[in-house]
Every structure is written in structure tokens, then in C-alpha cells.
Write a protein that holds these residues in place. Structure first.
Motif, PDB file in Angstrom:
ATOM      1  N   ASN A 164       0.828  -1.206   0.000  1.00  0.00           N
ATOM      2  CA  ASN A 164       0.000   0.000   0.000  1.00  0.00           C
ATOM      3  C   ASN A 164       0.864   1.258   0.000  1.00  0.00           C
ATOM      4  N   ALA A 165       0.394   2.280  -0.701  1.00  0.00           N
ATOM      5  CA  ALA A 165       1.153   3.533  -0.747  1.00  0.00           C
ATOM      6  C   ALA A 165       0.251   4.669  -1.199  1.00  0.00           C
ATOM      7  N   PHE A 166       0.644   5.874  -0.802  1.00  0.00           N
ATOM      8  CA  PHE A 166      -0.009   7.097  -1.265  1.00  0.00           C
ATOM      9  C   PHE A 166       0.982   7.828  -2.154  1.00  0.00           C
ATOM     10  N   PHE A 167       0.539   8.200  -3.362  1.00  0.00           N
ATOM     11  CA  PHE A 167       1.413   8.844  -4.342  1.00  0.00           C
ATOM     12  C   PHE A 167       1.017  10.299  -4.546  1.00  0.00           C
ATOM     13  N   GLU A 168       2.011  11.163  -4.539  1.00  0.00           N
ATOM     14  CA  GLU A 168       1.841  12.548  -4.960  1.00  0.00           C
ATOM     15  C   GLU A 168       2.756  12.733  -6.166  1.00  0.00           C
ATOM     16  N   VAL A 169       2.139  12.799  -7.342  1.00  0.00           N
ATOM     17  CA  VAL A 169       2.890  12.719  -8.587  1.00  0.00           C
ATOM     18  C   VAL A 169       3.167  14.104  -9.156  1.00  0.00           C
ATOM     19  N   ALA A 170       4.431  14.346  -9.458  1.00  0.00           N
ATOM     20  CA  ALA A 170       4.819  15.600 -10.110  1.00  0.00           C
ATOM     21  C   ALA A 170       4.321  15.582 -11.550  1.00  0.00           C
ATOM     22  N   ALA A 171       3.746  16.701 -11.998  1.00  0.00           N
ATOM     23  CA  ALA A 171       3.183  16.767 -13.340  1.00  0.00           C
ATOM     24  C   ALA A 171       4.281  16.726 -14.396  1.00  0.00           C
ATOM     25  N   ASN A 172       4.047  15.921 -15.437  1.00  0.00           N
ATOM     26  CA  ASN A 172       4.938  15.853 -16.583  1.00  0.00           C
ATOM     27  C   ASN A 172       4.127  15.330 -17.766  1.00  0.00           C
ATOM     28  N   PRO A 173       3.623  16.217 -18.613  1.00  0.00           N
ATOM     29  CA  PRO A 173       2.776  15.789 -19.733  1.00  0.00           C
ATOM     30  C   PRO A 173       3.468  14.842 -20.702  1.00  0.00           C
ATOM     31  N   ASP A 174       4.806  14.877 -20.732  1.00  0.00           N
ATOM     32  CA  ASP A 174       5.538  14.026 -21.670  1.00  0.00           C
ATOM     33  C   ASP A 174       5.775  12.617 -21.149  1.00  0.00           C
ATOM     34  N   GLN A 175       5.594  12.407 -19.847  1.00  0.00           N
ATOM     35  CA  GLN A 175       5.804  11.080 -19.265  1.00  0.00           C
ATOM     36  C   GLN A 175       4.696  10.779 -18.263  1.00  0.00           C
ATOM     37  N   HIS A 176       3.782   9.911 -18.639  1.00  0.00           N
ATOM     38  CA  HIS A 176       2.766   9.485 -17.692  1.00  0.00           C
ATOM     39  C   HIS A 176       3.424   8.709 -16.552  1.00  0.00           C
ATOM     40  N   PHE A 177       2.840   8.800 -15.385  1.00  0.00           N
ATOM     41  CA  PHE A 177       3.327   8.065 -14.208  1.00  0.00           C
ATOM     42  C   PHE A 177       2.484   6.804 -14.086  1.00  0.00           C
ATOM     43  N   MET A 178       3.131   5.640 -14.045  1.00  0.00           N
ATOM     44  CA  MET A 178       2.411   4.366 -14.053  1.00  0.00           C
ATOM     45  C   MET A 178       2.822   3.509 -12.868  1.00  0.00           C
ATOM     46  N   VAL A 179       1.825   3.061 -12.107  1.00  0.00           N
ATOM     47  CA  VAL A 179       2.058   2.186 -10.965  1.00  0.00           C
ATOM     48  C   VAL A 179       1.591   0.782 -11.324  1.00  0.00           C
ATOM     49  N   TYR A 180       2.529  -0.159 -11.372  1.00  0.00           N
ATOM     50  CA  TYR A 180       2.203  -1.563 -11.611  1.00  0.00           C
ATOM     51  C   TYR A 180       2.023  -2.255 -10.258  1.00  0.00           C
ATOM     52  N   THR A 181       0.953  -3.019 -10.110  1.00  0.00           N
ATOM     53  CA  THR A 181       0.745  -3.770  -8.870  1.00  0.00           C
ATOM     54  C   THR A 181       0.990  -5.249  -9.114  1.00  0.00           C
ATOM     55  N   SER A 182       1.249  -5.966  -8.041  1.00  0.00           N
ATOM     56  CA  SER A 182       1.504  -7.398  -8.153  1.00  0.00           C
ATOM     57  C   SER A 182       0.247  -8.177  -8.494  1.00  0.00           C
ATOM     58  N   GLU A 183      -0.919  -7.519  -8.502  1.00  0.00           N
ATOM     59  CA  GLU A 183      -2.170  -8.182  -8.860  1.00  0.00           C
ATOM     60  C   GLU A 183      -2.518  -7.996 -10.335  1.00  0.00           C
ATOM     61  N   GLY A 184      -1.620  -7.369 -11.106  1.00  0.00           N
ATOM     62  CA  GLY A 184      -1.862  -7.236 -12.535  1.00  0.00           C
ATOM     63  C   GLY A 184      -2.667  -6.018 -12.925  1.00  0.00           C
ATOM     64  N   MET A 185      -2.708  -5.002 -12.083  1.00  0.00           N
ATOM     65  CA  MET A 185      -3.449  -3.784 -12.375  1.00  0.00           C
ATOM     66  C   MET A 185      -2.489  -2.612 -12.501  1.00  0.00           C
ATOM     67  N   ILE A 186      -2.836  -1.649 -13.372  1.00  0.00           N
ATOM     68  CA  ILE A 186      -2.001  -0.472 -13.581  1.00  0.00           C
ATOM     69  C   ILE A 186      -2.813   0.779 -13.299  1.00  0.00           C
ATOM     70  N   ALA A 187      -2.209   1.724 -12.583  1.00  0.00           N
ATOM     71  CA  ALA A 187      -2.796   3.052 -12.402  1.00  0.00           C
ATOM     72  C   ALA A 187      -1.898   4.028 -13.152  1.00  0.00           C
ATOM     73  N   GLU A 188      -2.497   4.809 -14.058  1.00  0.00           N
ATOM     74  CA  GLU A 188      -1.727   5.709 -14.915  1.00  0.00           C
ATOM     75  C   GLU A 188      -2.213   7.141 -14.738  1.00  0.00           C
ATOM     76  N   VAL A 189      -1.278   8.067 -14.514  1.00  0.00           N
ATOM     77  CA  VAL A 189      -1.650   9.457 -14.269  1.00  0.00           C
ATOM     78  C   VAL A 189      -0.625  10.396 -14.912  1.00  0.00           C
ATOM     79  N   LEU A 190      -0.976  11.670 -14.955  1.00  0.00           N
ATOM     80  CA  LEU A 190      -0.035  12.713 -15.367  1.00  0.00           C
ATOM     81  C   LEU A 190       0.557  13.391 -14.143  1.00  0.00           C
TER      82      LEU A 190
END
Length: 344
Positions: A164-190
Motif C-alpha cells: 500500500n502507498a499514497f502517491f503525490e505525482v509531479a506533473a509531466n505531460p511528456d511522461q505518464h506516471f504508471m504504478v504496476y501492482t503485483s495483482e496485474g493492475m495499472i494506475a496511470e496518471v499525469l
């Protein structure tokens, strides 16, 4: 020893027909390559490796006789690893970067890059990790995350989370931020802030969005950059969450347990009403919390509300409002519905 000779020796070993000298030769290679290397594997990684190498063995070598039990399960893995390496299937092990590198494991068949490092939180407190791009991760106890040592390469900023984790993602329109989980799910953000919560006992993953938007979807195949299936993806807004259960390949969206104001300067918003139309009260809540609220009866247009609900959270506010007009609310998906007879 040639490739055919080694394959023959391996087959004999698996069938339990090796001589002592031949068995010693096989196990000596395993001792040299695995046990005496710098590779560090946890019990779960060993278990995962066992499944993968034996899957490859079954698909790449055909035995015409029964494989007899081997005393040590790790002897099996050592032999399996040798087959993978020598027959050209050893990329999985080679990519672990044996010399002074963090382990490369697979999250739903995706190999973690060799230049990644990892941080585990074995304490009882949340651990904050600053990433090279300016993003921060609040890693909860019992969790582990993999991330690059120096820079994010390619078109995306990929991290791998177990726990478990809480993410505060720095904005970067050229590189999406992607979190891969061990359950096979991806969360993708800018650029946004959100929670990723994994429940291994119930085999589910939850993503809760605090700010911005998050796209959540299943991961298929071995490539980290394969296009996602838009039919099985969900886009979340603040105060929304999704639960993913890999065994059912299903996403269920709803609202978070304690919605927070998302409007800028929401603390200056007044929730003190005097004979205000119910529609005005509900529109104020929608505006502050970013949640759509619908009524099921046109008669609510005749309802008014008087009261100060500034100190209550959203659901407590709704309880007070609904009680005043003899109604009830329910949450369906990411919307709130007010049900009742309305006012005359």
C-alpha cells in the motif's frame, strides 16, 4: 558439454536416473550460478520463479516418462534455471543483473528493469520516498516499491508496488506516471495524488483518488508498453475509488469512505442555509466535493432547508438534509441519489 548432451543429462536428472557423478555435475552448476551469486530472493520470489521456470520447462521439453520426486524442491529450481539459461530461455534470470543490483522480479509477467532499486518498509510507521522526478511516495508498513536509481527512461515513469502507498505525482505531460501492482493492475496518471491499496488475503486492489484523474486498467502480456484495453479501463476523479479483483477481471467503482472537498478555497465555502431551496443546497455539495447528486422525485423542487452543516463531513451533511425532508440517500457507483416523496 554440448547443448544436446546437457539436455539429455537434465532429462536423466529429472527422471531420477543420473549417476552420482552426473547429479553432482548438475548441482555444482546450480551452486555456482544461484547460491554463490549476489542474487537475493525472498520466499515469494522463489515461489514465483519456481512456477515460471517449470512452466517454461513443460512447454520446451517433452519427457516420455514420469518425472520422479526430487528430494529438495530447490534442486528442481536449480535444474530448471540451468535449462532456461543454456537453452536460451534464461533472460528472466540474466536480467536480475547479478553483480550488485536489486532483484528483477516479474509483476504479472513484467520484468522490473535491472537499473531499478527497491525500498521496503519493515517499520510500523509510514516511510516517505522521494523519486527522481519530484514525485513522493508514502510507503505503508509491510510494503515494497521498485523505482529507478537515477532517471525515468522512455515514454512513461514506471514504478512497481507490492503493498500500500499514497502517491503525490509531479506533473509531466511528456511522461505518464504508471504504478504496476503485483495483482496485474495499472494506475496511470499525469500529475495527481492517489492511494493504491492491495489486500492480498481478499485478492483485491483499490485505487482512491484525492486530486486529479487516474486511469486504471488491467495489464495483459509481457510488454510494459502494450496498449491497454479501453473496454476494461476506468477513469477516476477525486473522491472516487475502484476495486479490482483479478480472479474476476472486474472493476467496481464507487465513492471513497470519507470524501474531501476538492474545490479550491473550499474552506471558505459556507454551509449555513436559511430557507434555501434543496436544489441549491445539493448543488453546493456537488460543487465542493465534485460528486454528482440526483433526486428521484420532481417534488423535491418544493423542498427547502435551514441549518448549519459546516462541521459535518459529506455523508453527515446528507444525513441531516435528508432527515429534514423525510428522504434517504444511496450511493450507486460514483453518484449519490436522494430518494423520497418530495415536498408539497
Amino acid at each position: 558439454m554440448s547443448q544436446p548432451e546437457f539436455d539429455s543429462l537434465l532429462e536423466k536428472y529429472l527422471a531420477g536416473k543420473c549417476s552420482q557423478a552426473e547429479e553432482a555435475a548438475v548441482l555444482e552448476w546450480y551452486q555456482t550460478f544461484i547460491q554463490d551469486s549476489d542474487i537475493s530472493m525472498s520466499a515469494s520470489e522463489k515461489e514465483g520463479l519456481e512456477r515460471k521456470v517449470w512452466s517454461n520447462i513443460r512447454s520446451n521439453i517433452r519427457l516420455d516418462r514420469k518425472i520422479f520426486a526430487i528430494n529438495s524442491i530447490w534442486k528442481k529450481i536449480g535444474v530448471a534455471a540451468s535449462l532456461l539459461l543454456i537453452s536460451g530461455l534464461g533472460a528472466y534470470l540474466i536480467n536480475r543483473e547479478i553483480h550488485n543490483a536489486s532483484p528483477t522480479i516479474a509483476f504479472d509477467d513484467v520484468a522490473i528493469p535491472a537499473n531499478y532499486t527497491s525500498t521496503s518498509n519493515d517499520s510500523k510507521e509510514t516511510k516517505t520516498i522521494q523519486l527522481i522526478d519530484g514525485s513522493s511516495v508514502s510507503l505503508q508498513p509491510g510494503s515494497k516499491i521498485y523505482y529507478p536509481r537515477q532517471s525515468f527512461n522512455g515514454n512513461s515513469r514506471d514504478v512497481f508496488l507490492a503493498g500500500n502507498a499514497f502517491f503525490e505525482v509531479a506533473a509531466n505531460p511528456d511522461q505518464h506516471f504508471m504504478v504496476y501492482t503485483s495483482e496485474g493492475m495499472i494506475a496511470e496518471v499525469l500529475g495527481t495524488s492517489f492511494y493504491v491499496l492491495q489486500d492480498t488475503e481478499r485478492k483485491k486492489v483499490e485505487v482512491e483518488v484525492i486530486s486529479g484523474k487516474v486511469s486504471v486498467y488491467e495489464h495483459h502480456g509481457r510488454s510494459r508498453h502494450r496498449e491497454r484495453d479501453t473496454a476494461s479501463s476506468v477513469i477516476l476523479s477525486p473522491n472516487q475509488k475502484v476495486t479490482y479483483k483479478p480472479e474476476h477481471n472486474r472493476f467496481v467503482t464507487t465513492l471513497v469512505e470519507k470524501p474531501q472537498p476538492v474545490k479550491i478555497h473550499a474552506d471558505q465555502e459556507t454551509f449555513s442555509f436559511e430557507e434555501a431551496k434543496l436544489s441549491t443546497v445539493l448543488e453546493t455539495l456537488e460543487d465542493v466535493y465534485g460528486i454528482q447528486i440526483e433526486v428521484n422525485n420532481p417534488g423535491f423542487a418544493n423542498c427547502h432547508f435551514t441549518g448549519d452543516i459546516s462541521k459535518q463531513d459529506l455523508y453527515e451533511k446528507l444525513d441531516v438534509i435528508c432527515k429534514s425532508v423525510q428522504a434517504a440517500y444511496e450511493i450507486k457507483g460514483t453518484m449519490i441519489y436522494i430518494n423520497g416523496n418530495g415536498c408539497k
